[in-house]
Design an enzyme around this catalytic site. Structure first.
Site, PDB file in Angstrom:
ATOM      1  N   SER A 142       0.843  -1.189   0.000  1.00 26.05           N
ATOM      2  CA  SER A 142       0.000   0.000   0.000  1.00 26.05           C
ATOM      3  C   SER A 142       0.876   1.236   0.000  1.00 26.05           C
ATOM      4  O   SER A 142       2.001   1.211   0.522  1.00 26.05           O
ATOM      5  CB  SER A 142      -0.901   0.018   1.238  1.00 26.05           C
ATOM      6  OG  SER A 142      -1.572   1.262   1.363  1.00 26.05           O
ATOM      7  N   TYR A 155      -1.382   0.792  10.673  1.00 27.59           N
ATOM      8  CA  TYR A 155      -1.409   0.308   9.289  1.00 27.59           C
ATOM      9  C   TYR A 155      -0.152   0.744   8.556  1.00 27.59           C
ATOM     10  O   TYR A 155       0.428  -0.040   7.793  1.00 27.59           O
ATOM     11  CB  TYR A 155      -2.661   0.839   8.599  1.00 27.59           C
ATOM     12  CG  TYR A 155      -2.904   0.266   7.219  1.00 27.59           C
ATOM     13  CD1 TYR A 155      -2.987  -1.105   7.020  1.00 27.59           C
ATOM     14  CD2 TYR A 155      -3.058   1.102   6.120  1.00 27.59           C
ATOM     15  CE1 TYR A 155      -3.215  -1.637   5.761  1.00 27.59           C
ATOM     16  CE2 TYR A 155      -3.294   0.585   4.854  1.00 27.59           C
ATOM     17  CZ  TYR A 155      -3.367  -0.784   4.682  1.00 27.59           C
ATOM     18  OH  TYR A 155      -3.595  -1.306   3.431  1.00 27.59           O
TER      19      TYR A 155
END
Length: 256
Positions: A142, A155
């Site tokens: 990501s 995250y």
């Protein structure tokens, strides 16, 4: 068992996270192109539906559990093996600032994004190394692993760790004929990602408010499949993909 050979006409992939979102879209596209696909996720009912639709081989698996991964490896070997591993399983949980960080959320994100990817890759590398025409590992990380933001520390940390692991893997496996690809999506409007992270449909929908054409699961799956389909000597090391409306992690164009 892990030296099973795949001929070019029998390309075969193991795809994790296949019960939803980008993983599901990737299974559909690979199957439509004639690949043998092993669809991997925990939710057996959703995998069964996907297998009935696409002809994929459903293998319910918790990729963080060693016994499950070993059983999956045996299933793939017995069914003819695979030359490609596509690690898509992962996700975010919570949007707390570090001062309010929940240990359970961080543990889940590290297990789902980092440890699960490690266990799958470790298990399948001997099989991938054994391919005459070369093996491939593709990890979906990501842009959150590149740029941190408030409320994203857990995250950000998990995806940065997964990204570092992927870069090390590329250095380690080139001499063994295994190419390692990383795809780093930005804003993708998937079925469950924001809902799982934020816990409510209203909160999840606000992430995309006013954003014209965020990426879809199918958009990212197209890129994943392209990257593993180009000739094996072509290694697309890192592919960053965002919607046009997301010029950078901190700049998102929203209509009023």
């Amino acid at each position: 068992m892990t030296s099973t050979q795949i001929t070019p006409a029998q390309r075969a992939a193991v795809v994790t996270g296949a019960s939803t979102g980008i993983g599901q879209a990737t299974v559909r596209l690979l199957a439509a192109q004639g690949w043998r696909v092993f669809a991997v996720a925990r939710r057996a009912d959703r995998l069964a539906e996907l297998a009935a639709e696409t002809g994929a081989i459903a293998v319910p698996t918790d990729i963080t559990e060693d016994d499950d991964v070993e059983r999956l490896l045996g299933t793939v070997a017995d069914a003819g093996g695979a030359d490609t591993l596509i690690n898509i399983a992962g996700g975010a949980r919570g949007a707390d600032r570090l001062v309010d960080a929940k240990t359970a959320d961080w543990d889940w994100m590290y297990q789902a994004n980092v440890v699960g990817t490690m266990k799958m890759t470790r298990a399948f590398l001997p099989m991938l190394r054994g391919q005459t025409d070369g093996g491939t590992v593709l990890n979906l990380t990501s842009t959150a692993g590149m740029v941190s933001y408030e409320g994203g520390a857990g995250y950000n940390a998990a995806k940065a760790a997964q990204r570092a692991m992927t870069r090390a893997l590329r250095l380690e496996e080139a001499e063994h004929g295994v190419r390692v690809v990383e795809v780093l999506p930005g804003m993708v409007h998937t079925e469950e990602f924001s809902l799982n992270r934020l816990g409510s449909a209203d909160a999840a929908s606000k992430v995309y408010d006013g954003v014209e054409k965020p990426l879809t699961s199918e958009d990212v799956a197209d890129i994943v499949v392209y990257a593993v389909t180009v000739p094996h000597h072509v290694n697309l090391d890192e592919i960053v993909v965002r919607p046009l409306a997301q010029a950078a992690a901190h700049k998102v164009i929203r209509s009023q």
